[in-house]
Design a protein around this motif. Structure first.
Motif, PDB file in Angstrom:
ATOM      1  N   PRO A  58       0.806  -1.227   0.000  1.00 43.37           N
ATOM      2  CA  PRO A  58       0.000   0.000   0.000  1.00 43.37           C
ATOM      3  C   PRO A  58       0.838   1.276   0.000  1.00 43.37           C
ATOM      4  O   PRO A  58       0.390   2.306  -0.497  1.00 43.37           O
ATOM      5  N   ARG A  59       2.052   1.211   0.549  1.00 46.66           N
ATOM      6  CA  ARG A  59       2.886   2.420   0.581  1.00 46.66           C
ATOM      7  C   ARG A  59       3.206   2.894  -0.832  1.00 46.66           C
ATOM      8  O   ARG A  59       3.367   4.088  -1.080  1.00 46.66           O
ATOM      9  N   LYS A  60       3.309   1.947  -1.780  1.00 45.53           N
ATOM     10  CA  LYS A  60       3.596   2.325  -3.160  1.00 45.53           C
ATOM     11  C   LYS A  60       2.382   2.984  -3.808  1.00 45.53           C
ATOM     12  O   LYS A  60       2.525   3.850  -4.676  1.00 45.53           O
ATOM     13  N   ALA A  61       1.195   2.577  -3.375  1.00 41.33           N
ATOM     14  CA  ALA A  61      -0.012   3.247  -3.853  1.00 41.33           C
ATOM     15  C   ALA A  61       0.012   4.712  -3.449  1.00 41.33           C
ATOM     16  O   ALA A  61      -0.370   5.601  -4.227  1.00 41.33           O
ATOM     17  N   LEU A  62       0.477   4.977  -2.241  1.00 43.44           N
ATOM     18  CA  LEU A  62       0.555   6.356  -1.771  1.00 43.44           C
ATOM     19  C   LEU A  62       1.517   7.166  -2.628  1.00 43.44           C
ATOM     20  O   LEU A  62       1.241   8.320  -2.978  1.00 43.44           O
ATOM     21  N   VAL A  93      -1.281   1.614   7.347  1.00 42.93           N
ATOM     22  CA  VAL A  93      -2.027   1.374   6.111  1.00 42.93           C
ATOM     23  C   VAL A  93      -3.250   2.278   6.071  1.00 42.93           C
ATOM     24  O   VAL A  93      -3.553   2.907   5.048  1.00 42.93           O
ATOM     25  N   ARG A  94      -3.958   2.339   7.194  1.00 41.89           N
ATOM     26  CA  ARG A  94      -5.130   3.213   7.255  1.00 41.89           C
ATOM     27  C   ARG A  94      -4.744   4.663   6.968  1.00 41.89           C
ATOM     28  O   ARG A  94      -5.436   5.373   6.229  1.00 41.89           O
ATOM     29  N   ALA A  95      -3.622   5.100   7.530  1.00 44.29           N
ATOM     30  CA  ALA A  95      -3.168   6.474   7.306  1.00 44.29           C
ATOM     31  C   ALA A  95      -2.851   6.718   5.833  1.00 44.29           C
ATOM     32  O   ALA A  95      -3.140   7.792   5.291  1.00 44.29           O
ATOM     33  N   LEU A 204      -5.338   0.299 -15.720  1.00 40.64           N
ATOM     34  CA  LEU A 204      -5.143  -0.435 -14.466  1.00 40.64           C
ATOM     35  C   LEU A 204      -3.656  -0.605 -14.198  1.00 40.64           C
ATOM     36  O   LEU A 204      -2.915  -1.091 -15.056  1.00 40.64           O
ATOM     37  N   THR A 205      -3.221  -0.217 -13.004  1.00 37.82           N
ATOM     38  CA  THR A 205      -1.876  -0.561 -12.559  1.00 37.82           C
ATOM     39  C   THR A 205      -1.960  -1.247 -11.203  1.00 37.82           C
ATOM     40  O   THR A 205      -2.941  -1.108 -10.469  1.00 37.82           O
ATOM     41  N   HIS A 206      -0.904  -1.988 -10.898  1.00 30.36           N
ATOM     42  CA  HIS A 206      -0.744  -2.641  -9.600  1.00 30.36           C
ATOM     43  C   HIS A 206       0.457  -1.979  -8.918  1.00 30.36           C
ATOM     44  O   HIS A 206       1.600  -2.232  -9.317  1.00 30.36           O
ATOM     45  N   PRO A 207       0.231  -1.123  -7.927  1.00 32.30           N
ATOM     46  CA  PRO A 207       1.332  -0.354  -7.335  1.00 32.30           C
ATOM     47  C   PRO A 207       2.508  -1.195  -6.866  1.00 32.30           C
ATOM     48  O   PRO A 207       3.655  -0.738  -6.912  1.00 32.30           O
ATOM     49  N   GLY A 208       2.255  -2.424  -6.430  1.00 35.29           N
ATOM     50  CA  GLY A 208       3.341  -3.266  -5.953  1.00 35.29           C
ATOM     51  C   GLY A 208       4.369  -3.610  -7.010  1.00 35.29           C
ATOM     52  O   GLY A 208       5.489  -4.025  -6.683  1.00 35.29           O
ATOM     53  N   LEU A 209       4.021  -3.444  -8.283  1.00 39.56           N
ATOM     54  CA  LEU A 209       4.941  -3.775  -9.373  1.00 39.56           C
ATOM     55  C   LEU A 209       5.876  -2.622  -9.717  1.00 39.56           C
ATOM     56  O   LEU A 209       6.741  -2.768 -10.585  1.00 39.56           O
ATOM     57  N   TRP A 210       5.725  -1.490  -9.040  1.00 38.00           N
ATOM     58  CA  TRP A 210       6.468  -0.280  -9.379  1.00 38.00           C
ATOM     59  C   TRP A 210       7.443   0.091  -8.261  1.00 38.00           C
ATOM     60  O   TRP A 210       7.339  -0.393  -7.142  1.00 38.00           O
ATOM     61  N   GLY A 211       8.400   0.960  -8.571  1.00 39.71           N
ATOM     62  CA  GLY A 211       9.369   1.374  -7.566  1.00 39.71           C
ATOM     63  C   GLY A 211      10.223   2.523  -8.061  1.00 39.71           C
ATOM     64  O   GLY A 211      10.084   2.991  -9.197  1.00 39.71           O
ATOM     65  N   ALA A 212      11.126   2.985  -7.199  1.00 34.72           N
ATOM     66  CA  ALA A 212      12.022   4.079  -7.570  1.00 34.72           C
ATOM     67  C   ALA A 212      12.984   3.651  -8.670  1.00 34.72           C
ATOM     68  O   ALA A 212      13.360   4.445  -9.535  1.00 34.72           O
ATOM     69  N   GLU A 213      13.400   2.384  -8.636  1.00 29.64           N
ATOM     70  CA  GLU A 213      14.274   1.815  -9.662  1.00 29.64           C
ATOM     71  C   GLU A 213      13.525   0.710 -10.390  1.00 29.64           C
ATOM     72  O   GLU A 213      12.651   0.053  -9.819  1.00 29.64           O
ATOM     73  N   ASP A 214      13.879   0.475 -11.638  1.00 30.03           N
ATOM     74  CA  ASP A 214      13.220  -0.563 -12.422  1.00 30.03           C
ATOM     75  C   ASP A 214      13.612  -1.944 -11.900  1.00 30.03           C
ATOM     76  O   ASP A 214      14.742  -2.158 -11.445  1.00 30.03           O
ATOM     77  N   ALA A 215      12.680  -2.883 -11.938  1.00 28.92           N
ATOM     78  CA  ALA A 215      12.939  -4.270 -11.543  1.00 28.92           C
ATOM     79  C   ALA A 215      11.921  -5.157 -12.228  1.00 28.92           C
ATOM     80  O   ALA A 215      10.781  -4.745 -12.459  1.00 28.92           O
ATOM     81  N   ASP A 216      12.330  -6.387 -12.550  1.00 29.47           N
ATOM     82  CA  ASP A 216      11.404  -7.281 -13.232  1.00 29.47           C
ATOM     83  C   ASP A 216      10.362  -7.822 -12.251  1.00 29.47           C
ATOM     84  O   ASP A 216      10.441  -7.617 -11.040  1.00 29.47           O
ATOM     85  N   ASP A 253       7.867   3.618   4.543  1.00 22.25           N
ATOM     86  CA  ASP A 253       8.793   4.441   3.780  1.00 22.25           C
ATOM     87  C   ASP A 253       8.277   4.520   2.349  1.00 22.25           C
ATOM     88  O   ASP A 253       8.290   3.535   1.625  1.00 22.25           O
ATOM     89  N   THR A 254       7.816   5.699   1.933  1.00 13.26           N
ATOM     90  CA  THR A 254       7.270   5.854   0.584  1.00 13.26           C
ATOM     91  C   THR A 254       8.306   6.402  -0.388  1.00 13.26           C
ATOM     92  O   THR A 254       7.981   6.765  -1.508  1.00 13.26           O
ATOM     93  N   ASN A 255       9.548   6.472   0.037  1.00 14.10           N
ATOM     94  CA  ASN A 255      10.574   7.070  -0.823  1.00 14.10           C
ATOM     95  C   ASN A 255      11.359   6.042  -1.623  1.00 14.10           C
ATOM     96  O   ASN A 255      12.132   6.400  -2.501  1.00 14.10           O
ATOM     97  N   GLU A 256      11.199   4.735  -1.285  1.00 19.19           N
ATOM     98  CA  GLU A 256      12.004   3.748  -2.016  1.00 19.19           C
ATOM     99  C   GLU A 256      11.327   3.361  -3.328  1.00 19.19           C
ATOM    100  O   GLU A 256      10.166   3.622  -3.548  1.00 19.19           O
TER     101      GLU A 256
END
Length: 256
Positions: A58-62, A93-95, A204-216, A253-256
Motif C-alpha cells: 500500500p505504501r507504493k499506492a501512496l 495502512v489506514r493512514a 489499471l496498474t498494480h502499485p506493488g509492481l512499481w518502484g524508484a528503480e526498475d525491476a522485473d 517508507d514511501t521514498n524507495e
C-alpha cells in the motif's frame, strides 16, 4: 488539484516500472487531451479512468497517488481486504488510505471471489459478500467507491453486471472501451501507448509492481515478500518482547 501543463519530461517510449516513467506516461496521456473520469457513469470521448488494484505494498499506492495529485488526476485505489500481506485496519495502512482520500482519490474494494468459492457463484451470493466487505471498509474510511474491482477474475466475471455495486469489468468499462492493464508487467512486451490513441480508456496498474528503480516482475515480488516478512517479525518483537505498544512508531517508507 494542480492544473496539468504540457510536459517537458523525456518521452515514455521505453517502458520502465518506475515512478518517473509512470509520471511521464500520465503526462503523455494528458498532453494527448485525455481528462480523468470515474465509474459514476459511462465514459465520454476523451475521458480515461485511472485505477489501481493494491494486491500488496500500500505504501507504493501512496507514492503513485501523490504523482497523480500533482498532475491533477483523481483515481481509484482498490484494497484487498483478504490479503495476507497487509491489513487495512493497521494504522500505517489506514493512514496511507486516508491520505489518498485527502488528495481527492477514491478507495474501494478489491474483491477476491477465490476466498469464498472455487468456481462460479450466484450473483446474489457475490453481491452479499461484496457489500459486506464494502461495509467494513466504509466503517473504517467513510465514503468509499461504489465500484468494485475483482482480484484475478475468472471469465465468468467479465462483462457481467451485479445488483448493488458497479463492477470495473462491466462491458461499458471493459469491452466497450480500451482497457490497458499492467498485470505481470505485460507492458514490457506491449507498450500501452503503441498504435492510435483510443477514444476512451480504463487504465489499471498494480502499485506493488512499481518502484524508484526498475525491476522485473519476479524480483519485485520477492522483494515485497521479504519486506513484509521482515516488517511482521519486527512488529511482533516490538509488541510482544519489547512491549512497545505505540503504533505511531511504525511507518511506511514511501521514498524507495
Amino acid at each position: 488539484m494542480t492544473t496539468h501543463r504540457p510536459s517537458d519530461r523525456p518521452s515514455a517510449a521505453t517502458v520502465e516500472f518506475t515512478y518517473d516513467w509512470y509520471e511521464r506516461f500520465l503526462s503523455e496521456l494528458l498532453d494527448s487531451g485525455y481528462t480523468p473520469a470515474d465509474y459514476d457513469e459511462s465514459l465520454s470521448a476523451g475521458e480515461m479512468i485511472v485505477r489501481h488494484d493494491i494486491d500488496f505494498a500500500p505504501r507504493k499506492a501512496l507514492r503513485m497517488g501523490r504523482i497523480e495529485a500533482d498532475l491533477g488526476i483523481e483515481s481509484t485505489y482498490f484494497v484487498l481486504l483478504t490479503c495476507p500481506l497487509y491489513n487495512v485496519f493497521y494504522k500505517p495502512v489506514r493512514a496511507a488510505l486516508e491520505e489518498l482520500q485527502s488528495m481527492g482519490h477514491t478507495v474501494g474494494v478489491h474483491f477476491s471471489t477465490h476466498q469464498y468459492w472455487n468456481g462460479e457463484a450466484p450473483s446474489a451470493a457475490v453481491t452479499e459478500r461484496v457489500l459486506a466487505e464494502r461495509e467494513a471498509l466504509s466503517g473504517l474510511l467513510g465514503d468509499v467507491s461504489e465500484a468494485v474491482s475483482f482480484h484475478r477474475p475468472d471469465e465468468w466475471l467479465f462483462r457481467r453486471s451485479f445488483e448493488g455495486f458497479i463492477s470495473t469489468y462491466e462491458e461499458r468499462f471493459f469491452t466497450d472501451i480500451a482497457y490497458l492493464g499492467d498485470s505481470n508487467q505485460r507492458w514490457r512486451d506491449q507498450h500501452p501507448l503503441s498504435g492510435e490513441r483510443p477514444e476512451k480508456l480504463q487504465i489499471l496498474t498494480h502499485p506493488g509492481l512499481w518502484g524508484a528503480e526498475d525491476a522485473d516482475f519476479e524480483t519485485r515480488l520477492a522483494g515485497e515478500v521479504d519486506r513484509e516478512l521482515g516488517r511482521t517479525r519486527r512488529f511482533m518483537h516490538e509488541q510482544l518482547v519489547d512491549k512497545m505498544y505505540n503504533v505511531d512508531e511504525f511507518h511506511y517508507d514511501t521514498n524507495e
